[in-house]
Design a protein around this motif. Structure first.
Motif, PDB file in Angstrom:
ATOM      1  N   LEU A 158       7.636 -14.246  -3.608  1.00 10.80           N
ATOM      2  CA  LEU A 158       8.310 -12.952  -3.678  1.00 10.80           C
ATOM      3  C   LEU A 158       8.875 -12.720  -5.077  1.00 10.80           C
ATOM      4  O   LEU A 158       8.708 -11.645  -5.652  1.00 10.80           O
ATOM      5  N   THR A 159       9.530 -13.737  -5.639  1.00 10.64           N
ATOM      6  CA  THR A 159      10.097 -13.616  -6.985  1.00 10.64           C
ATOM      7  C   THR A 159       9.015 -13.293  -8.006  1.00 10.64           C
ATOM      8  O   THR A 159       9.184 -12.398  -8.831  1.00 10.64           O
ATOM      9  N   LEU A 160       7.912 -14.016  -7.954  1.00 13.96           N
ATOM     10  CA  LEU A 160       6.828 -13.770  -8.896  1.00 13.96           C
ATOM     11  C   LEU A 160       6.241 -12.378  -8.706  1.00 13.96           C
ATOM     12  O   LEU A 160       5.988 -11.665  -9.680  1.00 13.96           O
ATOM     13  N   SER A 161       6.053 -11.957  -7.468  1.00 17.15           N
ATOM     14  CA  SER A 161       5.457 -10.646  -7.215  1.00 17.15           C
ATOM     15  C   SER A 161       6.354  -9.516  -7.689  1.00 17.15           C
ATOM     16  O   SER A 161       5.868  -8.429  -8.003  1.00 17.15           O
ATOM     17  N   GLN A 162       7.661  -9.753  -7.779  1.00 19.46           N
ATOM     18  CA  GLN A 162       8.598  -8.728  -8.236  1.00 19.46           C
ATOM     19  C   GLN A 162       8.862  -8.788  -9.738  1.00 19.46           C
ATOM     20  O   GLN A 162       9.597  -7.976 -10.271  1.00 19.46           O
ATOM     21  N   SER A 163       8.235  -9.734 -10.405  1.00 19.98           N
ATOM     22  CA  SER A 163       8.408  -9.862 -11.855  1.00 19.98           C
ATOM     23  C   SER A 163       7.411  -8.965 -12.578  1.00 19.98           C
ATOM     24  O   SER A 163       6.483  -8.428 -11.979  1.00 19.98           O
ATOM     25  N   VAL A 164       7.617  -8.832 -13.876  1.00 22.17           N
ATOM     26  CA  VAL A 164       6.674  -8.094 -14.721  1.00 22.17           C
ATOM     27  C   VAL A 164       5.281  -8.697 -14.587  1.00 22.17           C
ATOM     28  O   VAL A 164       4.284  -7.984 -14.502  1.00 22.17           O
ATOM     29  N   LEU A 165       5.212 -10.006 -14.520  1.00 26.73           N
ATOM     30  CA  LEU A 165       3.929 -10.712 -14.469  1.00 26.73           C
ATOM     31  C   LEU A 165       3.178 -10.457 -13.167  1.00 26.73           C
ATOM     32  O   LEU A 165       1.969 -10.295 -13.153  1.00 26.73           O
ATOM     33  N   GLY A 166       3.888 -10.410 -12.054  1.00 22.33           N
ATOM     34  CA  GLY A 166       3.234 -10.345 -10.751  1.00 22.33           C
ATOM     35  C   GLY A 166       3.104  -8.969 -10.148  1.00 22.33           C
ATOM     36  O   GLY A 166       2.634  -8.830  -9.012  1.00 22.33           O
ATOM     37  N   ALA A 167       3.478  -7.946 -10.882  1.00 25.60           N
ATOM     38  CA  ALA A 167       3.500  -6.592 -10.327  1.00 25.60           C
ATOM     39  C   ALA A 167       2.161  -6.155  -9.736  1.00 25.60           C
ATOM     40  O   ALA A 167       2.134  -5.444  -8.726  1.00 25.60           O
ATOM     41  N   ASP A 168       1.059  -6.564 -10.329  1.00 27.13           N
ATOM     42  CA  ASP A 168      -0.266  -6.146  -9.860  1.00 27.13           C
ATOM     43  C   ASP A 168      -1.009  -7.248  -9.106  1.00 27.13           C
ATOM     44  O   ASP A 168      -2.185  -7.093  -8.793  1.00 27.13           O
ATOM     45  N   LEU A 169      -0.337  -8.347  -8.816  1.00 21.96           N
ATOM     46  CA  LEU A 169      -0.992  -9.472  -8.160  1.00 21.96           C
ATOM     47  C   LEU A 169      -0.815  -9.416  -6.647  1.00 21.96           C
ATOM     48  O   LEU A 169       0.242  -9.028  -6.155  1.00 21.96           O
TER      49      LEU A 169
END
Length: 158
Positions: free
Chosen positions: A7-18
């Motif tokens: 969840l943290t990664l998906s909400q980061s700049v990096l994970g927004a499109d993942l």
């Protein structure tokens, strides 16, 4: 890594499109690091070819101006990226990152990331796109700051 990490990664700049599975694939090759207040994440001039995602806390981006002179250029918070240009081009870091308070980061090593090209090409594309997007935002912010400073200096002498 836990579902909180996904969840943290998906909400980061990096994970927004993942997708969730792409976030998991990245986390499977990542490490976590806890920083105490005043810990150095990396120093100006270091080369490590790693990408950092701030999970929690605050990390100051510091430009060293001399032996004992430094200025804080920005403060990174949860979801921010760090080290993205060195991650891509392998050049040394241009600034020092120091934890302002206890913080946690996810670390992605470039050689591990490159291993995903054959198994997760869409994820690799989206990560690179996120890095370019973050760099573009940084460039726009710096241009805005420059224009404001230029206007201020110009108005001082009129």
């Amino acid at each position: 890594m836990s579902s909180n990490d996904i969840l943290t990664l998906s909400q980061s700049v990096l994970g927004a499109d993942l997708s969730e599975s792409e976030c998991k694939a990245l986390l499977d090759i990542s490490k976590k690091r806890n920083l105490q207040k005043e810990d150095i994440l990396f120093k100006e001039g270091d080369s490590d070819e790693q990408l950092y995602v701030v999970v929690s806390g605050k990390i100051d981006v510091i430009k060293n101006l001399g032996a004992k002179d430094e200025t804080i250029m920005a403060t990174l918070t949860a979801g921010s990226l760090a080290g993205e240009l060195s991650f891509i081009d392998g050049e040394p870091h241009s600034m020092t990152l120091r934890s302002r308070k206890d913080s946690e980061v996810i670390i992605l090593n470039r050689s591990d990331f490159e291993g995903l090209i054959t198994t997760q090409p869409h994820a690799v594309y989206n990560v690179m796109r996120a890095i370019v997007r973050a760099s573009h935002k940084l460039q726009r912010d710096l241009n805005t700051r420059f224009m404001e400073m230029n206007r201020f200096v110009t108005n001082q002498y009129m």
